[in-house]
Design an enzyme around this catalytic site. Structure first.
Site, short mmCIF file in Angstrom:
data_model
loop_
_atom_site.label_atom_id
_atom_site.label_comp_id
_atom_site.label_asym_id
_atom_site.label_seq_id
_atom_site.Cartn_x
_atom_site.Cartn_y
_atom_site.Cartn_z
N GLU A 111 -5.65 80.04 -45.20
CA GLU A 111 -4.33 79.78 -45.69
C GLU A 111 -4.44 78.40 -46.53
OE1 GLU A 111 -0.94 81.01 -42.44
OE2 GLU A 111 -2.88 79.88 -41.25
N TYR A 161 23.00 70.34 -56.64
CA TYR A 161 21.94 71.66 -55.93
C TYR A 161 20.74 71.87 -56.58
CZ TYR A 161 25.03 74.55 -58.66
OH TYR A 161 25.83 75.33 -59.59
N LYS A 193 7.87 83.05 -44.09
CA LYS A 193 6.35 82.90 -44.28
C LYS A 193 6.09 84.51 -44.30
CE LYS A 193 2.06 81.04 -42.98
NZ LYS A 193 1.52 80.17 -41.88
N GLU A 201 7.17 75.02 -38.62
CA GLU A 201 8.24 74.32 -38.06
C GLU A 201 8.30 72.64 -38.80
OE1 GLU A 201 6.94 76.98 -34.60
OE2 GLU A 201 6.22 76.08 -36.57
#
Length: 123
Positions: free
Chosen positions: A22, A54, A99, A74
């Site tokens: 990863e 934004y 993910k 997290e």
């Protein structure tokens, strides 16, 4: 009561995860944001400086995803929330990190984490 500005489907390639592949290969992460703020001052004056830009938030979130790798989504979600709360007008933010390419051995559609952070909860 706070108003909401939402950004959905921000995409960026990051190198987050606990597995070496990863970190090496990277993968696409998708981020949804809901920024909570009082938009009345901006509406009254038709003034961008009185709200949150934004477009800038989107660029900053992508930079966080593309930035320093972390093990956990997290942690990534918390970094994104912290970045959003740096904008003066933003009082609270809801961040969902997707993910969709997570290394799971069974069929799945998505893995997500959703967090809500606000200035009221800062310590």
């Amino acid at each position: 009561m706070l108003d909401r500005v939402a950004l959905r489907g921000l995409r960026a390639v990051g190198h987050h995860g606990v597995f070496p592949e990863e970190r090496e290969k990277g993968q696409t992460f998708v981020v949804d944001l809901e920024l909570r703020l009082d938009t009345r001052p901006a509406a009254a004056g038709d003034d961008l400086a009185s709200t949150v830009h934004y477009g800038i938030v989107a660029e900053q979130v992508v930079a966080v995803v593309e930035g320093e790798p972390v093990d956990l989504i997290e942690t990534l979600a918390q970094r994104i929330a912290d970045q959003c709360l740096e904008h003066q007008a933003v009082r609270e933010v809801e961040v969902t990190v997707h993910k969709p390419e997570a290394p799971i051995t069974v069929p799945f559609d998505d893995v997500t984490i959703t967090i809500v952070r606000s200035r009221a909860h800062e310590q």
